[in-house]
Design an enzyme around this catalytic site. Sequence first.
Site, PDB file in Angstrom:
ATOM      1  N   HIS A   1       0.848  -1.202   0.000  1.00  0.00           N
ATOM      2  CA  HIS A   1       0.000   0.000   0.000  1.00  0.00           C
ATOM      3  C   HIS A   1       0.885   1.254   0.000  1.00  0.00           C
ATOM      4  O   HIS A   1       0.691   2.162  -0.810  1.00  0.00           O
ATOM      5  CB  HIS A   1      -0.898  -0.044   1.245  1.00  0.00           C
ATOM      6  CG  HIS A   1      -1.708   1.187   1.491  1.00  0.00           C
ATOM      7  ND1 HIS A   1      -3.071   1.233   1.290  1.00  0.00           N
ATOM      8  CD2 HIS A   1      -1.365   2.420   1.947  1.00  0.00           C
ATOM      9  CE1 HIS A   1      -3.511   2.448   1.606  1.00  0.00           C
ATOM     10  NE2 HIS A   1      -2.499   3.181   2.013  1.00  0.00           N
ATOM     11  N   GLU A   2       1.863   1.272   0.894  1.00  0.00           N
ATOM     12  CA  GLU A   2       2.713   2.469   0.993  1.00  0.00           C
ATOM     13  C   GLU A   2       3.582   2.633  -0.255  1.00  0.00           C
ATOM     14  O   GLU A   2       3.784   3.753  -0.723  1.00  0.00           O
ATOM     15  CB  GLU A   2       3.570   2.433   2.264  1.00  0.00           C
ATOM     16  CG  GLU A   2       2.780   2.370   3.577  1.00  0.00           C
ATOM     17  CD  GLU A   2       1.706   3.443   3.719  1.00  0.00           C
ATOM     18  OE1 GLU A   2       1.800   4.489   3.067  1.00  0.00           O
ATOM     19  OE2 GLU A   2       0.754   3.217   4.482  1.00  0.00           O
TER      20      GLU A   2
ATOM     21  N   HIS B   1       1.601   4.194  -2.949  1.00  0.00           N
ATOM     22  CA  HIS B   1       1.362   5.637  -2.802  1.00  0.00           C
ATOM     23  C   HIS B   1       2.352   6.457  -3.628  1.00  0.00           C
ATOM     24  O   HIS B   1       2.039   7.573  -4.035  1.00  0.00           O
ATOM     25  CB  HIS B   1       1.469   6.061  -1.337  1.00  0.00           C
ATOM     26  CG  HIS B   1       0.152   6.024  -0.628  1.00  0.00           C
ATOM     27  ND1 HIS B   1      -0.991   6.575  -1.162  1.00  0.00           N
ATOM     28  CD2 HIS B   1      -0.214   5.504   0.564  1.00  0.00           C
ATOM     29  CE1 HIS B   1      -2.003   6.388  -0.317  1.00  0.00           C
ATOM     30  NE2 HIS B   1      -1.554   5.738   0.735  1.00  0.00           N
TER      31      HIS B   1
ATOM     32  N   GLU C   1      -5.949   6.398  -1.868  1.00  0.00           N
ATOM     33  CA  GLU C   1      -5.916   5.299  -0.899  1.00  0.00           C
ATOM     34  C   GLU C   1      -6.453   4.009  -1.510  1.00  0.00           C
ATOM     35  O   GLU C   1      -5.939   2.926  -1.232  1.00  0.00           O
ATOM     36  CB  GLU C   1      -6.735   5.676   0.340  1.00  0.00           C
ATOM     37  CG  GLU C   1      -6.155   6.829   1.137  1.00  0.00           C
ATOM     38  CD  GLU C   1      -4.754   6.551   1.654  1.00  0.00           C
ATOM     39  OE1 GLU C   1      -4.425   5.368   1.886  1.00  0.00           O
ATOM     40  OE2 GLU C   1      -3.973   7.507   1.799  1.00  0.00           O
TER      41      GLU C   1
ATOM     42  N   ASP D   1      -4.570   0.529  -1.825  1.00  0.00           N
ATOM     43  CA  ASP D   1      -5.084  -0.736  -1.278  1.00  0.00           C
ATOM     44  C   ASP D   1      -5.049  -1.841  -2.336  1.00  0.00           C
ATOM     45  O   ASP D   1      -4.619  -2.962  -2.073  1.00  0.00           O
ATOM     46  CB  ASP D   1      -6.541  -0.567  -0.808  1.00  0.00           C
ATOM     47  CG  ASP D   1      -6.625   0.035   0.596  1.00  0.00           C
ATOM     48  OD1 ASP D   1      -5.586   0.100   1.276  1.00  0.00           O
ATOM     49  OD2 ASP D   1      -7.732   0.435   1.001  1.00  0.00           O
TER      50      ASP D   1
ATOM     51  N   HIS E   1      -9.475   7.972   3.246  1.00  0.00           N
ATOM     52  CA  HIS E   1      -9.557   6.509   3.249  1.00  0.00           C
ATOM     53  C   HIS E   1     -10.999   6.043   3.175  1.00  0.00           C
ATOM     54  O   HIS E   1     -11.876   6.632   3.795  1.00  0.00           O
ATOM     55  CB  HIS E   1      -8.933   5.959   4.532  1.00  0.00           C
ATOM     56  CG  HIS E   1      -7.511   6.367   4.715  1.00  0.00           C
ATOM     57  ND1 HIS E   1      -7.151   7.558   5.289  1.00  0.00           N
ATOM     58  CD2 HIS E   1      -6.358   5.748   4.373  1.00  0.00           C
ATOM     59  CE1 HIS E   1      -5.833   7.660   5.295  1.00  0.00           C
ATOM     60  NE2 HIS E   1      -5.325   6.578   4.743  1.00  0.00           N
TER      61      HIS E   1
ATOM     62  N   ARG F   1     -12.898  -1.237   2.279  1.00  0.00           N
ATOM     63  CA  ARG F   1     -11.502  -1.598   2.012  1.00  0.00           C
ATOM     64  C   ARG F   1     -11.364  -3.113   1.849  1.00  0.00           C
ATOM     65  O   ARG F   1     -10.335  -3.598   1.390  1.00  0.00           O
ATOM     66  CB  ARG F   1     -10.591  -1.061   3.129  1.00  0.00           C
ATOM     67  CG  ARG F   1     -10.555   0.458   3.126  1.00  0.00           C
ATOM     68  CD  ARG F   1      -9.615   1.026   4.155  1.00  0.00           C
ATOM     69  NE  ARG F   1      -8.242   1.115   3.662  1.00  0.00           N
ATOM     70  CZ  ARG F   1      -7.294   1.854   4.236  1.00  0.00           C
ATOM     71  NH1 ARG F   1      -7.569   2.557   5.304  1.00  0.00           N
ATOM     72  NH2 ARG F   1      -6.063   1.891   3.742  1.00  0.00           N
TER      73      ARG F   1
HETATM   74 ZN   LIG Z   1      -2.519   5.226   2.375  1.00  0.00          ZN
END
Ligand SMILES: [Zn+2]
Length: 802
Positions: A637-638, A641, A699, A703, A764, A770
């Site tokens: 996820h990071e 980004h 976000e 995900d 988010h 999610r």
């Molecule tokens: Zn994030």
Amino acid sequence: MPGNLLAKYLPSQRQQDTFVMNGGVHHVAAHKMAPSHKGSTATNITTASSLDDPETPSDPAQVKFFPKSESRRSARNWFKRWTRTEKCLLLLCSCLFLLCIVVVIVAFTRDLHYRDQITLATSNKLCTTKSCVSTAAQIMAGMDFTADPCNDFFQYACGQWNRKHVIPEEKATYNQFDKLHDENQIIMRALLEEPIKKEEGEAVMKAKLLYKSCVNTSQIESKGKDPLLEVIQDVGGWPLLDPNWPAEKFELEHVLGKIRANYNGATNSYLFSCFVGADDKNSSVHILQLDQASLGMPSREYYYLKEHVHQKAAYARLIADIAEILGAEGPDVQKQIDDVIHLETLIANATSPSEQRHDTGALYHKMTVRELQAMIPKFNVLKYLREFVLDEITEDEPIVLFATQYVKDVVKIIYEADNRTVANYIVWRLIRDLIPEFSDPFVDAQSQFKLAIQGVNKNEIRWIKCVEYVNFRMGMAVGAMFIKDNFKKESKDTALAMIHDIREAFNELLEENEWMDEKTRQFAKEKANAMVERIGYPDFITDPVQLDAKFDTLVLSDDFLDNNLKILAFQSRKIFSKLRQPVDRENWEQEPVIVNAFYNPNANDIVFPAGILQPSFYSSTFPKSLNYGGIGVVIGHEITHGFDDKGRQYDKEGNIKQWWDEKTIEAFRQRAQCVIDQYSNYKLEQVNEYMNGRITQGENIADNGGLKQSYRAYMKWIEKNGEEPALPGIGLNHHQLFFLNYAQIWCGKMRDEEALRKIRISAHSLGPIRVYGPLSNSKEFAKAFNCTLGSKMNPVKKCSVW
Ligand SMILES: [Zn+2]
């Protein structure tokens, strides 16, 4: 603008994005692949036997039983009567019969052998260690086995968890993050309550002193409203309390600047958000930055949407209650409050909604103070800045604006209002920010407002509030205590190895990505490879000398209210003192004990604090499937980004730069649009509200990318290391467990008011979304759970960016 895992109180609106859902049956079916293969052998045998039947002579004698001798004789005579062809046929039949018997025997033996192997393999591969048993039990305790995983995976993964947990009265949500957060709080409380020891260093001593002063409620109560009145006096008074307030002496720049210097901490401020940070176009230097400010209510919609009318009324009531406690009286108090609300509604209208603030490159306007001054001639910019910027600044000082139109509009709004209303508003915002730390009457006055905004009707338990406060204000000192016994070096090593695996998976997916041109792909790879990983905590906190140096100018006492003010001034000084310093690339700011993760586009780094490297995200005793489904997805996820709608604008050095081919940008936009549309169609039934697919797109992209990368990395891990032994009792294979653990991270629930607030302000999506979004886009998920195409969790239309 870091990207994080969860919504978090952000230093400023543009500074950070944070991190801050057939089980057994399918499993058995999968393992039955082999037996059913052998089943087909059995079928052949049966068929072969039955094929014999038509060839069997129809003479009933054949099936008769003869006495031994007679039968032999008669049989011989009978045989003699046969033609040559019949004899040949009989021979052939006998041979075939024998062959069949041999086949049956061989097959049966092989089958037995194979069955042995299966039994052996299963028992060999079943993990029955204590940790496997308890892990399996924990996972099962959250699941609802009666739910269909292909229809509602959130219910399947979290049904029981949500049924068994209630939201504590003093909280707006309760979820896996909160649970882990609570566990960390208990550890921190014990650490902070330990007696002060000289050898642990000044910073730790200060944190303990701060905590001790915070839980001393009798002292806070005994001080009453006096300390707050002193602050109000210091910033020139609150007109609401004083009918003779001298309006002609009011100097906006002075009051606003003084509040920024002494009472706003690191990043808070009113009318404008002003702070120092790394330059988005030259990430090695610090620069002054100006953005639109936060509001007294959660978002601009609360000021003008019909559905928030009662919350706006609760806000007005809060101002009235606080004014009353502080001694406001007279017939025009309500009129003044109405004016404040009216002014703030105008300011809220001047702010841009979050969906229009994704293109950081387009928002970025670098200018000199002189140019800014020319833009807003009525407001003395230098005078304002000189109140809190420690270094000498002139009109040549560069400053970056991220809300140019807003700055013009807000100055216009302010200068059209009368001084009394403007001062009432600014000082109200200051009071509003300070009262949570004050005595009970102030805290109680807020409870009605909290009920309206978050659905919470009970005040926070004092020690919890104090642990949170100390960790938020002195996070590095608390982190230094926490990591000693609660963070193992091996966690750091494992996380690092996983980051490398997942980055490799990301790079492989880039190769397969048909919508990118070759040059952009190469840049993307370089950017992924240049990402700096930060795990657990910054090294300096293990060195008391370096740690103490961070807090050396902070002098604390046993007076909490006074400590609070000192900390706010200390943090403000600290952030503005960075202006002439180069950006320190070695360290990072996020406190170690936080259940969250971050991506900072401006530094191109990913941060995984010690607080999140714990179950159910990560454990050294977990099967890898759970670690990849947990912290692995967080890592992916990071990383993603760096390539979402905002992150993609920055290069590998953390500078906004156009490194994309125009065609590739268009292809990216189309794919992002698919995600926007998909998420905009999700409705949270609880509050009957659709998600905002536009403000959550970054976000959601993260995900989806994170899940895909981590699953691929796990597949590669299996390739190298083989399948893991099954967890006992659960009846799910590890592919299924990967997705299950991912979903269980999002188990939890929230109050209606909080759900609505999150939909309005959070970048988010909410927990269940999610789970639904990324899993229904995942072909691997559909395969693992055997979901038919067209089922809710395996829709025909799927979105994919990375
Ligand atoms: Zn994030």
